[in-house]
Scaffold this motif. Structure first.
Motif, mmCIF file in Angstrom:
data_model
loop_
_atom_site.group_PDB
_atom_site.id
_atom_site.type_symbol
_atom_site.label_atom_id
_atom_site.label_comp_id
_atom_site.label_asym_id
_atom_site.label_seq_id
_atom_site.Cartn_x
_atom_site.Cartn_y
_atom_site.Cartn_z
ATOM 1 N N ILE A 21 0.790 -1.093 -0.080
ATOM 2 C CA ILE A 21 0.031 -0.005 0.150
ATOM 3 C C ILE A 21 0.867 1.245 -0.088
ATOM 4 O O ILE A 21 1.910 1.123 0.658
ATOM 5 C CB ILE A 21 -1.065 0.012 1.336
ATOM 6 N N LYS A 22 0.674 2.197 -0.888
ATOM 7 C CA LYS A 22 1.081 3.433 -0.997
ATOM 8 C C LYS A 22 0.021 4.606 -0.427
ATOM 9 O O LYS A 22 -1.082 4.599 -1.043
ATOM 10 C CB LYS A 22 1.661 3.848 -2.438
ATOM 11 N N TRP A 23 0.533 5.164 0.520
ATOM 12 C CA TRP A 23 -0.719 6.076 1.234
ATOM 13 C C TRP A 23 -0.121 7.431 1.497
ATOM 14 O O TRP A 23 1.219 7.677 1.668
ATOM 15 C CB TRP A 23 -1.282 5.429 2.408
ATOM 16 N N TRP A 24 -1.186 8.371 1.773
ATOM 17 C CA TRP A 24 -0.698 9.654 2.067
ATOM 18 C C TRP A 24 -1.742 10.627 2.819
ATOM 19 O O TRP A 24 -2.870 9.907 2.693
ATOM 20 C CB TRP A 24 -0.469 10.361 0.552
ATOM 21 N N ASP A 34 3.914 0.268 2.673
ATOM 22 C CA ASP A 34 3.979 -0.547 3.655
ATOM 23 C C ASP A 34 3.417 -1.883 2.710
ATOM 24 O O ASP A 34 2.923 -1.870 1.865
ATOM 25 C CB ASP A 34 3.147 -0.207 4.802
ATOM 26 N N LEU A 35 3.767 -3.116 3.385
ATOM 27 C CA LEU A 35 2.840 -4.367 3.184
ATOM 28 C C LEU A 35 1.455 -3.990 3.782
ATOM 29 O O LEU A 35 1.373 -3.676 4.806
ATOM 30 C CB LEU A 35 3.706 -5.516 3.958
ATOM 31 N N ILE A 36 0.712 -4.467 2.834
ATOM 32 C CA ILE A 36 -0.705 -4.358 3.182
ATOM 33 C C ILE A 36 -1.044 -4.859 4.475
ATOM 34 O O ILE A 36 -1.764 -4.366 5.369
ATOM 35 C CB ILE A 36 -1.605 -4.965 2.194
ATOM 36 N N ASP A 37 -0.533 -6.346 4.673
ATOM 37 C CA ASP A 37 -0.962 -6.817 6.106
ATOM 38 C C ASP A 37 -0.384 -6.086 7.218
ATOM 39 O O ASP A 37 -1.023 -6.093 8.061
ATOM 40 C CB ASP A 37 -0.617 -8.511 6.001
ATOM 41 N N LEU A 54 -2.851 0.650 -4.344
ATOM 42 C CA LEU A 54 -2.242 -0.800 -4.097
ATOM 43 C C LEU A 54 -1.258 -0.857 -5.204
ATOM 44 O O LEU A 54 -1.466 -0.842 -6.200
ATOM 45 C CB LEU A 54 -3.349 -1.596 -4.023
ATOM 46 N N LEU A 55 -0.121 -1.705 -4.754
ATOM 47 C CA LEU A 55 0.741 -1.878 -5.582
ATOM 48 C C LEU A 55 1.246 -3.577 -5.460
ATOM 49 O O LEU A 55 0.975 -4.169 -4.457
ATOM 50 C CB LEU A 55 2.252 -1.533 -5.108
ATOM 51 N N ASP A 56 1.474 -4.019 -6.655
ATOM 52 C CA ASP A 56 1.916 -5.620 -6.520
ATOM 53 C C ASP A 56 3.575 -5.561 -6.436
ATOM 54 O O ASP A 56 4.124 -4.451 -6.414
ATOM 55 C CB ASP A 56 1.431 -6.298 -8.016
ATOM 56 N N THR A 57 4.043 -6.770 -6.578
ATOM 57 C CA THR A 57 5.382 -6.851 -6.242
ATOM 58 C C THR A 57 6.264 -6.101 -7.235
ATOM 59 O O THR A 57 7.383 -5.676 -7.104
ATOM 60 C CB THR A 57 5.737 -8.356 -6.077
ATOM 61 N N GLU A 58 5.907 -6.479 -8.578
ATOM 62 C CA GLU A 58 6.752 -5.523 -9.526
ATOM 63 C C GLU A 58 6.733 -4.081 -9.571
ATOM 64 O O GLU A 58 7.666 -3.509 -9.657
ATOM 65 C CB GLU A 58 6.217 -5.987 -10.936
ATOM 66 N N ILE A 107 14.296 -3.461 2.489
ATOM 67 C CA ILE A 107 15.304 -2.638 1.731
ATOM 68 C C ILE A 107 14.766 -1.151 1.527
ATOM 69 O O ILE A 107 15.456 -0.022 1.747
ATOM 70 C CB ILE A 107 15.874 -3.350 0.088
ATOM 71 N N PHE A 108 13.316 -1.128 1.110
ATOM 72 C CA PHE A 108 12.910 0.315 1.097
ATOM 73 C C PHE A 108 13.019 1.085 2.049
ATOM 74 O O PHE A 108 13.383 2.119 2.179
ATOM 75 C CB PHE A 108 11.508 0.080 0.588
ATOM 76 N N ASP A 109 12.733 0.389 3.558
ATOM 77 C CA ASP A 109 12.540 0.917 4.922
ATOM 78 C C ASP A 109 14.062 1.244 5.341
ATOM 79 O O ASP A 109 14.282 2.543 5.691
ATOM 80 C CB ASP A 109 11.937 -0.041 5.694
#
Length: 119
Positions: A21-24, A34-37, A54-58, A107-109
């Motif tokens: 999830i990408k949120w603002w 973040d991971l949705i879960d 919402l984003l997929d892995t790619e 890695i992103f975090d």
């Protein structure tokens, strides 16, 4: 949007491929991934956000590549995908891990120090 609204909308919009999830916030001064879960576990009903995608892995892989540049690569070995990542801190050894949603968010975090900003 309050927590209960987000939870409902996530149930309606999420597909089997969506992992992130990408949120603002309303003020557009904050953007996070973040991971949705993990997001749904940690988000409280009293908190408020303005929107999300919402984003997929790619799609998340593309975000990680934007942040890391050439310090991260995706390699295939023995039929599995791996990430090879050079952390930004001097003296840190290159790391290799399976290409998974958890690895991507880790890695992103680490790269954003948990505080990404949409640039």
């Amino acid at each position: 949007m309050k927590g209960y609204e987000i939870t409902r909308e996530l149930r309606e919009r999420r597909t089997g491929n969506d992992q992130f999830i990408k949120w603002w916030r309303k003020e557009n001064d904050f953007l996070d991934y973040d991971l949705i879960d993990r997001f749904t576990t940690n988000f409280r009903d009293s908190e408020e956000i303005y929107g999300f995608d919402l984003l997929d892995t790619e799609e998340m892989w593309n975000e990680v590549k934007k942040i890391c540049g050439n310090r991260v690569t995706r390699i295939t070995r023995d039929g599995s995908d791996y990430l090879s990542w050079q952390p930004p801190r001097p003296g840190k050894q290159r790391q290799e891990c399976l290409f998974t949603p958890q690895s991507l968010i880790n890695i992103f975090d680490a790269e954003t120090k948990g505080n990404p900003v949409d640039s």
